[in-house]
Design a protein around this motif. Structure first.
Motif, mmCIF file in Angstrom:
data_model
loop_
_atom_site.group_PDB
_atom_site.id
_atom_site.type_symbol
_atom_site.label_atom_id
_atom_site.label_comp_id
_atom_site.label_asym_id
_atom_site.label_seq_id
_atom_site.Cartn_x
_atom_site.Cartn_y
_atom_site.Cartn_z
ATOM 1 N N GLY A 289 9.866 -47.072 -86.610
ATOM 2 C CA GLY A 289 10.696 -47.437 -87.749
ATOM 3 C C GLY A 289 10.929 -48.934 -87.839
ATOM 4 O O GLY A 289 10.563 -49.696 -86.941
ATOM 5 N N CYS A 290 11.534 -49.332 -88.948
ATOM 6 C CA CYS A 290 11.741 -50.762 -89.156
ATOM 7 C C CYS A 290 12.883 -50.980 -90.137
ATOM 8 O O CYS A 290 13.010 -50.249 -91.131
ATOM 9 N N ASP A 291 13.712 -51.979 -89.842
ATOM 10 C CA ASP A 291 14.843 -52.309 -90.722
ATOM 11 C C ASP A 291 14.581 -53.578 -91.539
ATOM 12 O O ASP A 291 15.491 -54.107 -92.152
ATOM 13 N N LYS A 292 13.352 -54.101 -91.503
ATOM 14 C CA LYS A 292 13.121 -55.425 -92.093
ATOM 15 C C LYS A 292 12.882 -55.395 -93.608
ATOM 16 O O LYS A 292 13.149 -56.360 -94.288
ATOM 17 N N PHE A 293 12.278 -54.363 -94.125
ATOM 18 C CA PHE A 293 12.044 -54.228 -95.569
ATOM 19 C C PHE A 293 11.257 -55.390 -96.165
ATOM 20 O O PHE A 293 11.675 -55.990 -97.158
ATOM 21 N N CYS A 294 10.136 -55.719 -95.572
ATOM 22 C CA CYS A 294 9.216 -56.654 -96.232
ATOM 23 C C CYS A 294 8.803 -56.000 -97.554
ATOM 24 O O CYS A 294 8.584 -54.775 -97.598
ATOM 25 N N THR A 295 8.668 -56.821 -98.597
ATOM 26 C CA THR A 295 8.538 -56.210 -99.934
ATOM 27 C C THR A 295 7.161 -55.576 -100.182
ATOM 28 O O THR A 295 6.970 -54.915 -101.198
ATOM 29 N N PHE A 296 6.194 -55.799 -99.259
ATOM 30 C CA PHE A 296 4.861 -55.216 -99.441
ATOM 31 C C PHE A 296 4.676 -53.940 -98.615
ATOM 32 O O PHE A 296 3.635 -53.295 -98.700
ATOM 33 N N CYS A 297 5.665 -53.573 -97.798
ATOM 34 C CA CYS A 297 5.431 -52.606 -96.724
ATOM 35 C C CYS A 297 6.170 -51.290 -96.946
ATOM 36 O O CYS A 297 7.337 -51.267 -97.330
ATOM 37 N N VAL A 298 5.484 -50.220 -96.641
ATOM 38 C CA VAL A 298 6.026 -48.891 -96.885
ATOM 39 C C VAL A 298 6.746 -48.327 -95.642
ATOM 40 O O VAL A 298 7.460 -47.327 -95.737
ATOM 41 N N VAL A 299 6.570 -48.999 -94.504
ATOM 42 C CA VAL A 299 7.086 -48.451 -93.234
ATOM 43 C C VAL A 299 8.586 -48.117 -93.258
ATOM 44 O O VAL A 299 8.977 -47.020 -92.855
ATOM 45 N N PRO A 300 9.461 -49.012 -93.741
ATOM 46 C CA PRO A 300 10.887 -48.673 -93.699
ATOM 47 C C PRO A 300 11.230 -47.425 -94.504
ATOM 48 O O PRO A 300 12.200 -46.738 -94.208
ATOM 49 N N TYR A 301 10.409 -47.118 -95.527
ATOM 50 C CA TYR A 301 10.679 -45.942 -96.357
ATOM 51 C C TYR A 301 10.117 -44.673 -95.723
ATOM 52 O O TYR A 301 10.615 -43.578 -95.963
ATOM 53 N N SER B 153 4.790 -57.288 -83.202
ATOM 54 C CA SER B 153 6.066 -58.005 -83.135
ATOM 55 C C SER B 153 6.421 -58.680 -84.450
ATOM 56 O O SER B 153 5.533 -59.055 -85.212
ATOM 57 N N HIS B 154 7.717 -58.851 -84.661
ATOM 58 C CA HIS B 154 8.185 -59.650 -85.802
ATOM 59 C C HIS B 154 8.709 -60.970 -85.257
ATOM 60 O O HIS B 154 9.431 -60.977 -84.249
ATOM 61 N N PRO B 155 8.369 -62.096 -85.895
ATOM 62 C CA PRO B 155 8.806 -63.399 -85.363
ATOM 63 C C PRO B 155 10.314 -63.475 -85.108
ATOM 64 O O PRO B 155 10.742 -64.070 -84.110
ATOM 65 N N ASN C 118 10.119 -61.252 -98.357
ATOM 66 C CA ASN C 118 11.335 -60.910 -97.597
ATOM 67 C C ASN C 118 11.072 -60.891 -96.086
ATOM 68 O O ASN C 118 11.519 -59.991 -95.374
ATOM 69 N N ARG C 119 10.317 -61.883 -95.606
ATOM 70 C CA ARG C 119 9.980 -61.914 -94.179
ATOM 71 C C ARG C 119 11.141 -62.408 -93.315
ATOM 72 O O ARG C 119 11.099 -62.334 -92.107
ATOM 73 N N LYS C 120 12.134 -63.012 -93.909
ATOM 74 C CA LYS C 120 13.357 -63.424 -93.185
ATOM 75 C C LYS C 120 13.143 -64.579 -92.221
ATOM 76 O O LYS C 120 13.950 -64.817 -91.325
HETATM 77 FE FE1 SF4 Z 1 8.770 -53.851 -90.884
HETATM 78 FE FE2 SF4 Z 1 7.858 -55.866 -92.377
HETATM 79 FE FE3 SF4 Z 1 6.444 -55.001 -90.229
HETATM 80 FE FE4 SF4 Z 1 6.666 -53.466 -92.443
HETATM 81 S S1 SF4 Z 1 5.633 -55.468 -92.263
HETATM 82 S S2 SF4 Z 1 6.872 -52.773 -90.327
HETATM 83 S S3 SF4 Z 1 8.767 -53.948 -93.115
HETATM 84 S S4 SF4 Z 1 8.450 -55.996 -90.214
#
Ligand code: SF4
Length: 365
Positions: A79-91, A162-164, A201-203
């Motif tokens: 799972g992921c809480d980041k919600f990058c605007t291109f990514c379906v993973v958080p949903y 990893s996320h930066p 929305n990479r933060k």
């Molecule tokens: Fe999470 Fe963004 Fe990686 Fe998707 S691309 S899994 S939203 S950090």
């Protein structure tokens, strides 16, 4: 995958020939799902709690089933809480979930007992790991790696993806102090323009990323970096793209994955005006040429060096074995008496299209 999980009903509606749609949370139930399909049902099974999947899977991962494997993947986070605007993973995978330390410890010990020598810890956002440790305290990834490094038989540890923003000081320090943690890090940046990073929305900014890379390189100067890039994100201008090329030149990657932006249904960026396909293709070609050059340079820089190689499998030719360098490069070598699972010091002699050739310098472990 994730899109199947998000679009299950729609897939079956639009393509009635599809018998079965299931998401990543449900793969432990595949035998049962196939049995239902064989009885003539059309099955859409896309919901299941991650926790239950892990408890079922650890029951399946008995030593017999994994015998003779030298490397293994162990999922520690989903799972992921980041919600990058291109990514379906958080949903599709939902909020971040971390397995407790004890469950991971037990799985890695079982793998080590079955002959596994290298473990790659997996998670969509693996360095956001925050699992329950012994005594109820939360452990982050750096501490978990430290703990797993003590397990007998485990010679190498890796983690991805990893996320930066989650490269905390403890994890950066682990790259200096944990000798089993391999000097290879996949750290996606996606783009080299702050405007595009914001739209994604990479933060983090480009400057943040460069600072993180500098801290990691200070901790582990020989670290090989890898990344993901998306070109042609909605709104990306030619000068944004030039900034991405500039970032690549500045960071210097050992390898990388790059893609044209492709809209994922249900994500915010999918509704934005899209760039023409030929613009995306041209940019991808330029980026891949640069990344390919850097990969070739990195591989060439290994020639003449002696690197520890973990032998993983037989090669195509008689007597040939294939292993991996610390930097994840496949290495081919041949010598009588070497065994799969052995770590050998090898002198790198040459580079092929996707691998290195080497000659053993002598056993090292
Ligand atoms: Fe999470 Fe963004 Fe990686 Fe998707 S691309 S899994 S939203 S950090």
């Amino acid at each position: 995958g994730c899109v199947a999980q998000a679009e299950g009903e729609e897939i079956v509606r639009r393509a009635p020939a599809v018998d079965l749609v299931f998401g990543p949370q449900t793969y432990h139930r595949l035998p049962e799902l196939l049995a239902r399909v064989s009885r003539g049902a059309s099955v859409v099974e896309t919901e299941f709690p991650a926790e239950e999947k892990f408890s079922r899977l650890s029951g399946l991962a008995q030593p017999k089933a994994i015998a003779r494997r030298v490397t293994a993947f162990v999922t520690i986070q989903e799972g992921c809480d980041k919600f990058c605007t291109f990514c379906v993973v958080p949903y599709t995978r939902g909020a971040e979930f971390s397995r407790p330390v004890l469950a991971i410890d037990q799985e890695v010990r079982r793998l080590a007992g079955a002959g596994v020598r290298e473990v790659t810890l997996l998670g969509q956002n693996v360095n956001a790991y925050h699992g329950e440790g012994p005594g109820g305290k939360t452990w982050r990834l750096g501490r978990l790696l430290q703990h797993l490094a003590q397990i007998d038989g485990i010679a190498r540890l890796r983690y991805t993806t990893s996320h930066p923003c989650d490269m905390d000081a403890e994890l950066v320090a682990a790259h200096a102090s944990n000798t089993k943690l391999m000097p290879y890090l996949h750290l996606p940046v996606q783009a080299g323009s702050n405007a595009v990073l914001k739209a994604m929305n990479r933060k983090h900014t480009v400057e943040d990323y460069i600072d993180i890379v500098a801290r990691i390189r200070a901790a582990r100067p020989d670290i090989a970096l890898s990344s993901d890039f998306i070109v042609g994100f909605p709104g990306e201008t030619e000068s944004d793209f030039q900034l991405t090329l500039g970032l690549v030149r500045e960071v210097r990657y050992a390898q990388a994955f790059s893609f044209k932006y492709s809209p994922r249904p249900g994500t915010p960026a999918a509704d934005l005006p899209q760039l023409p396909e030929e613009v995306k293709s041209d940019r991808l070609q330029s980026l891949q040429a640069l990344l390919g050059e850097q990969q070739a340079q990195f591989n060439s820089s290994c020639i003449g060096r002696t690197l520890p190689v973990l032998l993983e499998r037989q090669g195509r030719y008689s007597g040939q074995l294939v292993g991996r360098s610390p930097y994840l490069q496949p290495v081919h070598l041949a010598k009588e008496g070497l065994k799969i699972g052995e770590l050998v010091d090898a002198v790198i002699l040459g580079i092929g299209a996707n691998s290195l050739s080497a000659q053993p310098a002598g056993p090292s472990g």
